[in-house]
Design an enzyme around this catalytic site. Structure first.
Site, PDB file in Angstrom:
ATOM      1  N   ASP A 279       0.801  -1.223   0.000  1.00 34.33           N
ATOM      2  CA  ASP A 279       0.000   0.000   0.000  1.00 34.33           C
ATOM      3  C   ASP A 279       0.834   1.274   0.000  1.00 34.33           C
ATOM      4  O   ASP A 279       0.297   2.370   0.186  1.00 34.33           O
ATOM      5  CB  ASP A 279      -0.982   0.000   1.184  1.00 34.33           C
ATOM      6  CG  ASP A 279      -0.265  -0.028   2.523  1.00 34.33           C
ATOM      7  OD1 ASP A 279       0.849  -0.591   2.598  1.00 34.33           O
ATOM      8  OD2 ASP A 279      -0.814   0.508   3.499  1.00 34.33           O
ATOM      9  N   ASP A 281       3.206   2.527   2.044  1.00 34.15           N
ATOM     10  CA  ASP A 281       3.587   3.322   3.214  1.00 34.15           C
ATOM     11  C   ASP A 281       4.927   2.912   3.827  1.00 34.15           C
ATOM     12  O   ASP A 281       5.447   3.609   4.685  1.00 34.15           O
ATOM     13  CB  ASP A 281       2.469   3.344   4.269  1.00 34.15           C
ATOM     14  CG  ASP A 281       2.052   1.966   4.734  1.00 34.15           C
ATOM     15  OD1 ASP A 281       2.629   0.975   4.257  1.00 34.15           O
ATOM     16  OD2 ASP A 281       1.122   1.879   5.567  1.00 34.15           O
ATOM     17  N   ARG A 282       5.487   1.786   3.379  1.00 37.25           N
ATOM     18  CA  ARG A 282       6.789   1.391   3.931  1.00 37.25           C
ATOM     19  C   ARG A 282       7.905   1.702   2.936  1.00 37.25           C
ATOM     20  O   ARG A 282       7.652   1.880   1.744  1.00 37.25           O
ATOM     21  CB  ARG A 282       6.821  -0.113   4.208  1.00 37.25           C
ATOM     22  CG  ARG A 282       5.833  -0.536   5.248  1.00 37.25           C
ATOM     23  CD  ARG A 282       6.074  -1.972   5.639  1.00 37.25           C
ATOM     24  NE  ARG A 282       5.104  -2.389   6.632  1.00 37.25           N
ATOM     25  CZ  ARG A 282       5.244  -3.447   7.422  1.00 37.25           C
ATOM     26  NH1 ARG A 282       6.311  -4.205   7.289  1.00 37.25           N
ATOM     27  NH2 ARG A 282       4.330  -3.751   8.304  1.00 37.25           N
ATOM     28  N   LYS A 376       2.461   6.679   7.520  1.00 32.37           N
ATOM     29  CA  LYS A 376       3.837   6.554   7.068  1.00 32.37           C
ATOM     30  C   LYS A 376       3.834   6.605   5.544  1.00 32.37           C
ATOM     31  O   LYS A 376       2.806   6.369   4.917  1.00 32.37           O
ATOM     32  CB  LYS A 376       4.486   5.292   7.615  1.00 32.37           C
ATOM     33  CG  LYS A 376       3.750   3.983   7.356  1.00 32.37           C
ATOM     34  CD  LYS A 376       4.395   2.890   8.204  1.00 32.37           C
ATOM     35  CE  LYS A 376       3.880   1.500   7.881  1.00 32.37           C
ATOM     36  NZ  LYS A 376       2.596   1.196   8.535  1.00 32.37           N
TER      37      LYS A 376
HETATM   38  C1  VG1 Z   1       3.229  -4.294  11.706  1.00 32.07           C
HETATM   39  C2  VG1 Z   1       4.448  -3.478  12.090  1.00 32.07           C
HETATM   40  C3  VG1 Z   1       4.038  -2.103  12.554  1.00 32.07           C
HETATM   41  C4  VG1 Z   1       3.191  -1.424  11.467  1.00 32.07           C
HETATM   42  C5  VG1 Z   1       2.029  -2.319  11.082  1.00 32.07           C
HETATM   43  C6  VG1 Z   1       1.235  -1.770   9.929  1.00 32.07           C
HETATM   44  O1  VG1 Z   1       2.399  -4.461  12.826  1.00 32.07           O
HETATM   45  O2  VG1 Z   1       5.198  -4.133  13.085  1.00 32.07           O
HETATM   46  O3  VG1 Z   1       5.170  -1.348  12.864  1.00 32.07           O
HETATM   47  O4  VG1 Z   1       2.691  -0.199  11.907  1.00 32.07           O
HETATM   48  O5  VG1 Z   1       2.508  -3.608  10.698  1.00 32.07           O
HETATM   49  O6  VG1 Z   1       2.061  -1.533   8.826  1.00 32.07           O
HETATM   50  P1  VG1 Z   1       2.384  -5.796  13.719  1.00 32.07           P
HETATM   51  O7  VG1 Z   1       1.277  -5.609  14.711  1.00 32.07           O
HETATM   52  O8  VG1 Z   1       2.186  -6.939  12.783  1.00 32.07           O
HETATM   53  O9  VG1 Z   1       3.739  -5.875  14.346  1.00 32.07           O
HETATM   54  V1  VG1 Z   1       1.488  -1.823   7.286  1.00 32.07           V
HETATM   55  O10 VG1 Z   1       2.620  -1.214   6.167  1.00 32.07           O
HETATM   56  O11 VG1 Z   1       1.264  -3.439   7.344  1.00 32.07           O
HETATM   57  O12 VG1 Z   1       0.069  -0.987   7.247  1.00 32.07           O
HETATM   58 CO    CO Z   2       1.869  -0.861   4.435  1.00 33.93          CO
END
Ligand code: VG1
Ligand code: CO
Length: 544
Positions: A279, A281-282, A376
């Site tokens: 998506d 954002d990373r 992000k």
């Molecule tokens: C993961 C990451 C977290 C991030 C989240 C959503 O969450 O560790 O840092 O904000 O994904 O990112 P979790 O709960 O699986 O650790 V994204 O790019 O998947 O919207």
């Molecule tokens: Co993402």
């Protein structure tokens, strides 16, 4: 148009996680599953009659079906206008910007981010509020509560919208405006960065590869990097979004971007490599012969942000998620600005950004962003890096080394154990939590003295809310840390995340291999938590 009220029965599992409700596509395909959840969201909100709702997603399988349902439900519930990206596409940061730019009431982001897509993959829905950021826990808790008792939803008997046609269409009294997904976002980027300097750098032979991973950033990267900044055609690879991401796993890390990483480590490789996730954002940042750990990237971007026009007045403060390394803390200390530690997930940064207390935020999971949106932002991080490289006229490797020589180095790694039995993972965390009160003061492993041991509780300094049980952290007197928590984005079993960090001072050794440098902490974490023995796994599924 007729508004229909359709009776339904609740699903018990519509509890939003770290970032929206993520489930297998097959779960979302159950009768009324999408309808229930979207109606539960609207039932938890007030004051949206006649207002604008933004919609878009990463283009994954089921996006096209869910978005048509969402449009009908929005019309039946009384929204005045829906702004939707052409083809149902909007990257997460672009959706955040569109919400802010057009002063929308909120938005629905259809994405499961880095999780694989396709009929057997994952789908997700996230609600964002008017500041452009993910709904805070107060709302997500209310949505979950509502989803458990919902008995009807509202929809219309109208036909599908043509999402390929830019312009305005009507669904009863509601207007649907299909917009270009890239234009507004690209214009925002031009206000933040020195496009002239970056263009000149490309013109003088600087080479990069951007891997869009067959996901949403393809159109954005083609437009910004190749068309506006003049990077040669072919700079963007895997640049056409596909519903199953070309069968790949759109997570920009060293496992799924190994080929690009290896290329950057050769003399023939480009000067700079980057990637973004499903998506958008990373971000993954790799210089020639230098992979930049996301935690370091946050610190480096914060320390150098003033080199970009959008941040030339300096930054107000920095926030990082708790598991993210403390590298950024040292930058904040030197700059004399606020530093905040929040739970995992972007929803916790929104208040700090809105209050003007922080400008730059980041997470160890390759997420970095600023107050330009409330998510992000992968391409933003790439552009800020390019701006810094152009301004400093140094390589990524030189910039990173100079940073460590000033602030010291935080060796950092994350070990993920995926699809672990949920009961085993839960008990592992409970048992470790039970040991915490006895740990402070103890000397463990190789002469490591425990400074504190707790399950992280966050007190939001802006709205006073409290979020407990956000992850176990064991800190040592030399600045080392062991952090352990369960993922809130997985869809099968439990994912155990173990985060390890060790600080090496500015005059210390900065050239050690990361895994070797952290080996004693890895051992100690396993002794304390019994990961290998309890999960039966000898190795993590993914090391980042
Ligand atoms: C993961 C990451 C977290 C991030 C989240 C959503 O969450 O560790 O840092 O904000 O994904 O990112 P979790 O709960 O699986 O650790 V994204 O790019 O998947 O919207
Ligand atoms: Co993402």
């Amino acid at each position: 148009m007729t508004i229909q009220t359709i009776s339904t029965t609740p699903y018990a599992d519509q509890k939003p996680g770290t970032s929206g409700l993520r489930k297998r596509v097959t779960v979302y395909q159950q009768p009324n599953y999408v309808e229930n959840y979207i109606q539960a969201i609207f039932d938890s909100l007030e004051g949206f009659a006649g207002q604008t709702l933004v919609m878009g997603g990463d283009g994954r399988f089921y996006n096209d079906v869910a978005i048509q349902k969402a449009i009908r439900i929005a019309a039946a519930n009384g929204f005045g206008r829906v702004l939707v990206g052409r083809g149902g596409i909007l990257s997460t940061p672009a959706a955040s910007h569109v919400i802010r730019h057009y002063k929308a009431f909120g938005g629905l982001v259809l994405s499961a981010s880095h999780n694989p897509g396709g009929p057997d993959g994952d789908f997700g829905i996230k609600y964002n509020i008017s500041n452009g950021g993910p709904a805070p826990e107060k709302i997500t808790d209310a949505v979950y509560a509502r989803s458990k008792v919902i008995d009807s939803y509202k929809t219309t008997d109208t036909a599908d919208i043509d999402l390929g046609r830019i312009g305005t269409q009507a669904v009863g009294d509601m207007t649907v405006e299909v917009i270009d997904p890239v234009t507004d976002y690209a214009a925002l980027m031009e206000t933040l960065f020195d496009f002239g300097a970056i263009r000149a750098m490309f013109a003088s032979g600087f080479r990069m590869t951007f891997d869009a991973m067959n996901a949403v950033t393809g159109p954005y990267a083609h437009d910004i990097l190749e068309d506006r900044l003049g990077a040669p055609k072919g700079t963007v690879i895997n640049g056409t979004p596909s519903p199953d991401f070309g069968g790949g796993h759109p997570d920009p890390n060293l496992v799924y971007c190994k080929e690009m990483h290896d290329l950057l480590m050769t003399p023939e490789g480009p000067d700079f490599g980057a990637a973004s996730d499903g998506d958008g954002d990373r971000n993954l940042i790799i210089g020639k012969n230098r992979f930049v750990t996301p935690s370091d990237s946050l610190a480096l971007l914060a320390a150098n942000a003033h080199l970009a026009p959008g941040y030339k007045a300096g930054i107000a403060g920095i926030a990082r998620s708790m598991p993210t390394s403390a590298a950024a803390d040292r930058v904040a200390e030197k700059l004399g600005i606020e530093m905040h530690e929040t739970p995992t997930g972007w929803k916790f940064f929104g208040n700090l950004l809105d209050a003007g207390r922080v400008t730059i935020c980041g997470e160890e999971s390759a997420g970095t962003g600023s107050d330009h949106v409330r998510e992000k932002d992968g391409l933003w991080a790439v552009l800020l890096w390019l701006n810094i490289i152009a301004a400093r006229k140094q390589s990524v490797d030189e910039i990173v080394r100079a940073h460590w020589a000033t602030y010291g180095r935080n060796y950092y790694t994350r070990h993920d154990y995926e699809e672990v039995d949920a009961a085993i993972a839960g008990k592992l965390v409970d048992d470790l939590r039970a040991q915490l009160p006895g740990l402070p003061g103890q000397i463990l492993g190789d002469d490591l003295q425990v400074a504190y041991a707790d399950d992280f509780t966050y007190h939001d300094p802006v709205d006073g809310s409290t979020s407990a049980k956000q992850g176990i952290r064991i800190g040592f007197t030399d600045g080392s840390r062991i952090v352990l928590r369960l993922s809130g984005t997985g869809t099968v079993g439990a994912t155990l995340r173990l985060y390890l960090e060790r600080y090496e001072a500015a005059d210390g050794r900065h050239d050690l291999d990361t895994q070797s440098a952290l080996e004693p902490l890895i051992e100690l974490a396993d002794q304390l938590a019994g990961i290998k023995q309890r999960t039966g796994r000898q190795e993590p599924s993914v090391i980042t």
